[in-house]
Design a protein around this motif. Structure first.
Motif, PDB file in Angstrom:
ATOM      1  N   LEU A   1      44.165  52.728 -37.446  1.00 21.02           N
ATOM      2  CA  LEU A   1      45.173  51.678 -37.386  1.00 21.02           C
ATOM      3  C   LEU A   1      46.217  51.921 -38.465  1.00 21.02           C
ATOM      4  O   LEU A   1      45.890  52.426 -39.545  1.00 21.02           O
ATOM      5  CB  LEU A   1      44.536  50.300 -37.585  1.00 21.02           C
ATOM      6  CG  LEU A   1      43.353  49.956 -36.669  1.00 21.02           C
ATOM      7  CD1 LEU A   1      42.697  48.671 -37.113  1.00 21.02           C
ATOM      8  CD2 LEU A   1      43.833  49.828 -35.232  1.00 21.02           C
ATOM      9  N   ASP A   2      47.450  51.570 -38.177  1.00 23.76           N
ATOM     10  CA  ASP A   2      48.530  51.743 -39.143  1.00 23.76           C
ATOM     11  C   ASP A   2      48.884  50.403 -39.776  1.00 23.76           C
ATOM     12  O   ASP A   2      49.005  49.390 -39.080  1.00 23.76           O
ATOM     13  CB  ASP A   2      49.775  52.326 -38.470  1.00 23.76           C
ATOM     14  CG  ASP A   2      49.545  53.747 -37.981  1.00 23.76           C
ATOM     15  OD1 ASP A   2      48.707  54.442 -38.597  1.00 23.76           O
ATOM     16  OD2 ASP A   2      50.184  54.150 -36.996  1.00 23.76           O
ATOM     17  N   GLY A   3      49.031  50.400 -41.085  1.00 25.83           N
ATOM     18  CA  GLY A   3      49.548  49.225 -41.772  1.00 25.83           C
ATOM     19  C   GLY A   3      48.525  48.241 -42.268  1.00 25.83           C
ATOM     20  O   GLY A   3      48.880  47.277 -42.945  1.00 25.83           O
ATOM     21  N   ILE A   4      47.258  48.401 -41.922  1.00 21.09           N
ATOM     22  CA  ILE A   4      46.225  47.483 -42.413  1.00 21.09           C
ATOM     23  C   ILE A   4      45.042  48.300 -42.912  1.00 21.09           C
ATOM     24  O   ILE A   4      44.867  49.465 -42.556  1.00 21.09           O
ATOM     25  CB  ILE A   4      45.765  46.493 -41.318  1.00 21.09           C
ATOM     26  CG1 ILE A   4      45.112  47.236 -40.133  1.00 21.09           C
ATOM     27  CG2 ILE A   4      46.910  45.645 -40.827  1.00 21.09           C
ATOM     28  CD1 ILE A   4      44.486  46.300 -39.124  1.00 21.09           C
ATOM     29  N   ALA A   5      44.249  47.680 -43.768  1.00 21.36           N
ATOM     30  CA  ALA A   5      43.062  48.339 -44.300  1.00 21.36           C
ATOM     31  C   ALA A   5      41.806  47.617 -43.790  1.00 21.36           C
ATOM     32  O   ALA A   5      41.820  46.394 -43.633  1.00 21.36           O
ATOM     33  CB  ALA A   5      43.106  48.327 -45.827  1.00 21.36           C
ATOM     34  N   PRO A   6      40.736  48.382 -43.538  1.00 22.05           N
ATOM     35  CA  PRO A   6      40.677  49.843 -43.590  1.00 22.05           C
ATOM     36  C   PRO A   6      41.398  50.470 -42.393  1.00 22.05           C
ATOM     37  O   PRO A   6      41.359  49.944 -41.295  1.00 22.05           O
ATOM     38  CB  PRO A   6      39.176  50.136 -43.541  1.00 22.05           C
ATOM     39  CG  PRO A   6      38.594  48.962 -42.814  1.00 22.05           C
ATOM     40  CD  PRO A   6      39.431  47.777 -43.196  1.00 22.05           C
ATOM     41  N   ALA A   7      42.035  51.604 -42.661  1.00 25.93           N
ATOM     42  CA  ALA A   7      42.825  52.263 -41.614  1.00 25.93           C
ATOM     43  C   ALA A   7      41.953  52.944 -40.573  1.00 25.93           C
ATOM     44  O   ALA A   7      42.377  53.134 -39.437  1.00 25.93           O
ATOM     45  CB  ALA A   7      43.771  53.276 -42.244  1.00 25.93           C
ATOM     46  N   VAL A   8      40.736  53.330 -40.969  1.00 26.27           N
ATOM     47  CA  VAL A   8      39.810  53.989 -40.049  1.00 26.27           C
ATOM     48  C   VAL A   8      38.608  53.069 -39.843  1.00 26.27           C
ATOM     49  O   VAL A   8      37.982  52.617 -40.814  1.00 26.27           O
ATOM     50  CB  VAL A   8      39.352  55.354 -40.598  1.00 26.27           C
ATOM     51  CG1 VAL A   8      38.384  56.016 -39.625  1.00 26.27           C
ATOM     52  CG2 VAL A   8      40.552  56.250 -40.848  1.00 26.27           C
ATOM     53  N   ARG A   9      38.294  52.774 -38.581  1.00 25.11           N
ATOM     54  CA  ARG A   9      37.195  51.874 -38.255  1.00 25.11           C
ATOM     55  C   ARG A   9      36.323  52.488 -37.168  1.00 25.11           C
ATOM     56  O   ARG A   9      36.792  53.271 -36.341  1.00 25.11           O
ATOM     57  CB  ARG A   9      37.721  50.516 -37.802  1.00 25.11           C
ATOM     58  CG  ARG A   9      38.705  49.908 -38.787  1.00 25.11           C
ATOM     59  CD  ARG A   9      39.018  48.485 -38.495  1.00 25.11           C
ATOM     60  NE  ARG A   9      40.042  47.971 -39.398  1.00 25.11           N
ATOM     61  CZ  ARG A   9      40.301  46.686 -39.590  1.00 25.11           C
ATOM     62  NH1 ARG A   9      39.606  45.772 -38.929  1.00 25.11           N
ATOM     63  NH2 ARG A   9      41.240  46.307 -40.430  1.00 25.11           N
ATOM     64  N   ALA A  10      35.079  52.100 -37.189  1.00 25.85           N
ATOM     65  CA  ALA A  10      34.124  52.593 -36.191  1.00 25.85           C
ATOM     66  C   ALA A  10      34.167  51.715 -34.949  1.00 25.85           C
ATOM     67  O   ALA A  10      34.387  50.497 -35.025  1.00 25.85           O
ATOM     68  CB  ALA A  10      32.717  52.609 -36.780  1.00 25.85           C
ATOM     69  N   GLY A  11      33.983  52.328 -33.809  1.00 28.96           N
ATOM     70  CA  GLY A  11      33.932  51.604 -32.550  1.00 28.96           C
ATOM     71  C   GLY A  11      32.972  52.276 -31.592  1.00 28.96           C
ATOM     72  O   GLY A  11      32.482  53.385 -31.848  1.00 28.96           O
ATOM     73  N   THR A  12      32.688  51.599 -30.505  1.00 25.53           N
ATOM     74  CA  THR A  12      31.824  52.150 -29.459  1.00 25.53           C
ATOM     75  C   THR A  12      32.446  51.854 -28.096  1.00 25.53           C
ATOM     76  O   THR A  12      33.109  50.816 -27.924  1.00 25.53           O
ATOM     77  CB  THR A  12      30.405  51.562 -29.506  1.00 25.53           C
ATOM     78  OG1 THR A  12      30.484  50.127 -29.437  1.00 25.53           O
ATOM     79  CG2 THR A  12      29.683  51.973 -30.774  1.00 25.53           C
TER      80      THR A  12
END
Length: 292
Positions: free
Chosen positions: A226-237
């Motif tokens: 994601l751009d502009g918010i933290a955390p920028a990298v998130r886990a998904g399924t």
């Protein structure tokens, strides 16, 4: 005679001079051509690494983030919007009153229904007189009475009616869109508000091509950026893979669950990195994958 001897001596000298000049010029062009050949660049090549075409590979797809359930809210009857108590971005609770509708309806057949009723009542009066004189049977009298009852019911349903209807939140959530204003005439089922249901969770919707979609399955891990918010990298399924492709693009929609909902807003753009499992069905073909 002296002039002729001198002419015969000059001619061979001129021929020899021209020959030397030609040899010198040829030698110069040959040397220059060799320098040009040495200076000319060779063909440009690029070294790439080929991979096993049946092995796992990664693909990247972009899409929009939103609530799993974004529900349009509408009245089940038509009328004039009397009031709307919420706006875009407002948080609401289940059962909270959101809007009111003033129901006003006039049936176009009111005058006709009155005329039918008057005719049925006149016919009943005549049949009753005939029945008292024994000219008509009981069945005909019953039919005339039934006709009056039906005509009266039709007239009542055609009368000018007034009423109000209210619209309540179906779940806890946030108002995503307000699509109507007070004083606006809306029909039955026409959306007035769109509610993002908080308990439904967040998903990223992306589109992938058929070759990759056939090898994906629910439950596979996904990395979302994601751009502009933290955390920028998130886990998904992966939660769901569409059973039918888009008629416009031929791609399949893939829904990705996002466990970390902090800072998310409906409509944000996310980039998913999906690992496509090996193609076991065609593993015996020894295919290779070459970068485009």
């Amino acid at each position: 005679m002296a002039w002729g001897w001198q002419s015969r001596g000059v001619f061979p000298t001129l021929i020899a001079g021209i020959g030397l000049a030609l040899l010198a010029s040829c030698g110069g062009r040959s040397e220059t051509s060799g320098e040009d050949e040495k200076a000319a660049p060779g063909p440009v090549v690029q070294v790439v690494t080929i991979a096993d075409g049946t092995a796992a590979q990664s693909i990247t797809a972009s899409g929009l983030i939103g609530y799993r359930r974004e529900t349009p809210l509408a009245f089940n009857v038509g009328g004039v919007v009397e009031s709307i108590a919420v706006d875009d971005g407002d948080r609401v609770r289940r059962g909270q009153a959101l809007a009111r509708l003033r129901q006003t309806q006039v049936q176009a057949g009111t005058a006709e229904a009155e005329a039918v009723l008057a005719n049925a009542e006149q016919n009943l009066s005549r049949v009753e007189r005939l029945f008292e004189r024994g000219i008509v049977a009981q069945a005909r009298l019953d039919d005339a009475r039934t006709a009056v009852t039906r005509a009266r019911a039709a007239r009542d349903s055609a009368q000018f009616t007034r009423g109000t209807a209210s619209l309540a939140a179906a779940a806890d959530g946030i108002i995503l869109r307000r699509t109507a204003e007070p004083g606006q005439v809306v029909g039955p089922g026409q959306p007035v508000l769109v509610l993002g249901e908080q308990d439904s969770g967040w998903i990223l919707r992306v589109a992938v091509q058929a070759a990759a979609a056939t090898r994906l399955r629910a439950g596979l891990p996904v990395e979302v950026r994601l751009d502009g918010i933290a955390p920028a990298v998130r886990a998904g399924t992966i939660a769901r893979i569409a059973g039918q492709s888009s008629p416009a693009t031929g791609a399949f929609d893939v829904e990705i669950n996002l466990a970390n909902a902090s800072g998310l807003r409906s409509g944000m753009v996310g980039r998913a990195r999906l690992t496509v499992p090996p193609d076991t069905q065609h593993s015996s073909l020894n295919a290779v994958r070459i970068p485009a």
